[in-house]
Design a protein around this motif. Sequence first.
Motif, PDB file in Angstrom:
ATOM      1  N   PHE A 100       0.784  -1.190  -0.024  1.00  0.00           N
ATOM      2  CA  PHE A 100       0.033   0.044  -0.081  1.00  0.00           C
ATOM      3  C   PHE A 100       0.777   1.183   0.020  1.00  0.00           C
ATOM      4  N   LEU A 101       1.925   1.496   0.880  1.00  0.00           N
ATOM      5  CA  LEU A 101       2.704   2.305   0.921  1.00  0.00           C
ATOM      6  C   LEU A 101       3.358   2.635  -0.263  1.00  0.00           C
ATOM      7  N   ARG A 102       3.867   1.537  -1.065  1.00  0.00           N
ATOM      8  CA  ARG A 102       4.578   1.690  -2.175  1.00  0.00           C
ATOM      9  C   ARG A 102       3.697   2.231  -3.214  1.00  0.00           C
ATOM     10  N   TYR A 103       2.440   1.931  -3.297  1.00  0.00           N
ATOM     11  CA  TYR A 103       1.491   2.303  -4.284  1.00  0.00           C
ATOM     12  C   TYR A 103       1.364   3.781  -4.035  1.00  0.00           C
ATOM     13  N   GLY A 139       2.379   9.286  -5.649  1.00  0.00           N
ATOM     14  CA  GLY A 139       2.445  10.747  -5.319  1.00  0.00           C
ATOM     15  C   GLY A 139       1.262  11.149  -4.191  1.00  0.00           C
ATOM     16  N   ARG A 140       0.847   9.996  -3.525  1.00  0.00           N
ATOM     17  CA  ARG A 140      -0.092  10.520  -2.634  1.00  0.00           C
ATOM     18  C   ARG A 140       0.260  10.153  -1.173  1.00  0.00           C
ATOM     19  N   ARG A 141      -0.410  10.719  -0.414  1.00  0.00           N
ATOM     20  CA  ARG A 141       0.077  10.961   1.080  1.00  0.00           C
ATOM     21  C   ARG A 141      -0.313   9.746   2.032  1.00  0.00           C
ATOM     22  N   VAL A 142       0.646   9.513   3.012  1.00  0.00           N
ATOM     23  CA  VAL A 142       0.199   8.551   3.985  1.00  0.00           C
ATOM     24  C   VAL A 142      -0.673   9.195   5.246  1.00  0.00           C
ATOM     25  N   SER A 143      -1.941   9.198   4.901  1.00  0.00           N
ATOM     26  CA  SER A 143      -2.700   9.963   6.019  1.00  0.00           C
ATOM     27  C   SER A 143      -3.181   9.032   7.138  1.00  0.00           C
ATOM     28  N   HIS A 144      -3.723   9.824   7.939  1.00  0.00           N
ATOM     29  CA  HIS A 144      -4.383   9.346   9.165  1.00  0.00           C
ATOM     30  C   HIS A 144      -5.460   8.617   8.628  1.00  0.00           C
ATOM     31  N   GLY A 145      -6.512   9.058   7.885  1.00  0.00           N
ATOM     32  CA  GLY A 145      -7.505   8.137   7.216  1.00  0.00           C
ATOM     33  C   GLY A 145      -7.107   6.735   6.667  1.00  0.00           C
ATOM     34  N   PHE A 205      -7.048   1.027   6.173  1.00  0.00           N
ATOM     35  CA  PHE A 205      -6.111   0.094   5.850  1.00  0.00           C
ATOM     36  C   PHE A 205      -6.231  -0.975   7.239  1.00  0.00           C
ATOM     37  N   ASP A 206      -6.233  -0.589   8.448  1.00  0.00           N
ATOM     38  CA  ASP A 206      -6.280  -1.216   9.553  1.00  0.00           C
ATOM     39  C   ASP A 206      -7.554  -1.886   9.814  1.00  0.00           C
ATOM     40  N   GLN A 207      -8.652  -1.125   9.514  1.00  0.00           N
ATOM     41  CA  GLN A 207      -9.876  -1.861   9.667  1.00  0.00           C
ATOM     42  C   GLN A 207     -10.088  -2.926   8.422  1.00  0.00           C
ATOM     43  N   VAL A 208      -9.530  -2.639   7.261  1.00  0.00           N
ATOM     44  CA  VAL A 208      -9.724  -3.746   6.427  1.00  0.00           C
ATOM     45  C   VAL A 208      -8.830  -5.113   6.680  1.00  0.00           C
ATOM     46  N   MET A 209      -7.823  -4.968   7.347  1.00  0.00           N
ATOM     47  CA  MET A 209      -7.118  -6.063   7.528  1.00  0.00           C
ATOM     48  C   MET A 209      -7.647  -6.668   8.681  1.00  0.00           C
ATOM     49  N   ARG A 210      -8.407  -6.108   9.460  1.00  0.00           N
ATOM     50  CA  ARG A 210      -9.208  -6.910  10.651  1.00  0.00           C
ATOM     51  C   ARG A 210     -10.501  -7.592  10.196  1.00  0.00           C
ATOM     52  N   ALA A 211     -11.059  -7.022   8.970  1.00  0.00           N
ATOM     53  CA  ALA A 211     -12.331  -7.646   8.503  1.00  0.00           C
ATOM     54  C   ALA A 211     -11.852  -9.292   8.129  1.00  0.00           C
ATOM     55  N   HIS A 212     -13.171  -9.899   8.225  1.00  0.00           N
ATOM     56  CA  HIS A 212     -13.238 -11.368   7.787  1.00  0.00           C
ATOM     57  C   HIS A 212     -13.898 -11.447   6.738  1.00  0.00           C
ATOM     58  N   GLY A 213     -13.377 -12.510   5.895  1.00  0.00           N
ATOM     59  CA  GLY A 213     -14.242 -12.448   4.578  1.00  0.00           C
ATOM     60  C   GLY A 213     -14.525 -11.489   3.725  1.00  0.00           C
ATOM     61  N   HIS A 214     -15.762 -11.488   3.393  1.00  0.00           N
ATOM     62  CA  HIS A 214     -15.741 -10.137   2.530  1.00  0.00           C
ATOM     63  C   HIS A 214     -16.984  -9.091   3.179  1.00  0.00           C
ATOM     64  N   PRO A 234     -17.176   9.350   3.787  1.00  0.00           N
ATOM     65  CA  PRO A 234     -16.661   9.329   2.443  1.00  0.00           C
ATOM     66  C   PRO A 234     -15.483   9.114   2.606  1.00  0.00           C
ATOM     67  N   THR A 235     -14.703   9.217   3.609  1.00  0.00           N
ATOM     68  CA  THR A 235     -13.181   8.982   3.657  1.00  0.00           C
ATOM     69  C   THR A 235     -13.150   7.424   3.587  1.00  0.00           C
TER      70      THR A 235
END
Lengths: 154, 154
Positions: A16-19, A24-30, A35-44, A64-65
């Motif tokens: 993700f960071l590489r992307y 040219g986009r930023r590593v923001s709080h949002g 990202f974190d929540q997505v990684m915690r999600a199970h299945g779809h 929206p974020t």
Amino acid sequence: MSKVNTQMIDEERAKFLRYLTKAGRRVSHGREIVFDQVMRAHGHFTAEELARGCLEKKLKVSRPTVYRVLYDLLEAGVIRETAFGDKHRHFEHVYDEKPHHHAQCIRCHRFIEFPDRKEDEVYHPYLEKQGFKILGHEMHFYGVCRKCQDKEGL
Amino acid sequence: MSKVNTQMIDEERAKFLRYLTKAGRRVSHGREIVFDQVMRAHGHFTAEELARGCLEKKLKVSRPTVYRVLYDLLEAGVIRETAFGDKHRHFEHVYDEKPHHHAQCIRCHRFIEFPDRKEDEVYHPYLEKQGFKILGHEMHFYGVCRKCQDKEGL
DNA sequence: GTATGTGCAAATCATTTGCATTCTC
DNA sequence: GAGAATGCAAATGATTTGCACATAC
């Protein structure tokens, strides 16, 4: 939890960071929160489910974020859209991807999940044993087409 | 157009009428128009596309009726929902059903369609020859689950 | 400091519903 | 004639956008 899991999440984060950097986009709080929540999600999960979860947990992101970051993650190849004929968008991680299959009832729309095998004929007995009357099937590959690969080469 | 095609449409119509009768529903003007339009549609289509088409052709149906009849047709097994991860619902006839497959680009969302073969491995060379980089796949069966079959038995 | 990210409120867009009216059986 | 089907306008629900403010680099 497991070492493997943690390692995979780190790899995904790096991806993700590489992307982001490359684009040219930023590593923001949002972006970190989602990202974190997505990684915690199970299945779809749906965008709405994830957004609602974030709001309920009082995380510092707006709806929206969440949607915006979800599309970043899609772009980055961290998540992908699954192929369900539903009104909402479904996503799932790429990282826990194993060929996995679903049989959906055209009446109640429930899914039967079943493990991967080599050939599609193999699935029929499995589903029929569960009393699922098969009307047809569709194989859905996802990937990147030639045109988009060319574009990315830029 | 061809004899076979006409015959299939008649069979589908009969199926639809049988369903309506059995369910104590009526053969209305709206249902006839929408059935007709669905049979004219090629490949897969969205509810919106069909509704728009009906309105543009000044057919005597409203948008809500198109949606309502589409669900009748789904119930009757004349059409089915296809498994695309899109915001809209996609449908297609059941009658021209042959196992058919799609590969979708996660970037541009375009589909590559490809003919049916016996085993899923067979598709890989086909798609790769077209320059499609496969990231994964999902087999999607549709049919009727045991619970719903039981319900229908009532 | 400047360009990007974010929240908020409002806009969209597909789909659905309430209800009075019209049609099928 | 009674119960269904329909159109209309309005509601819904997910997703997106415009814009002023906040933040990362």
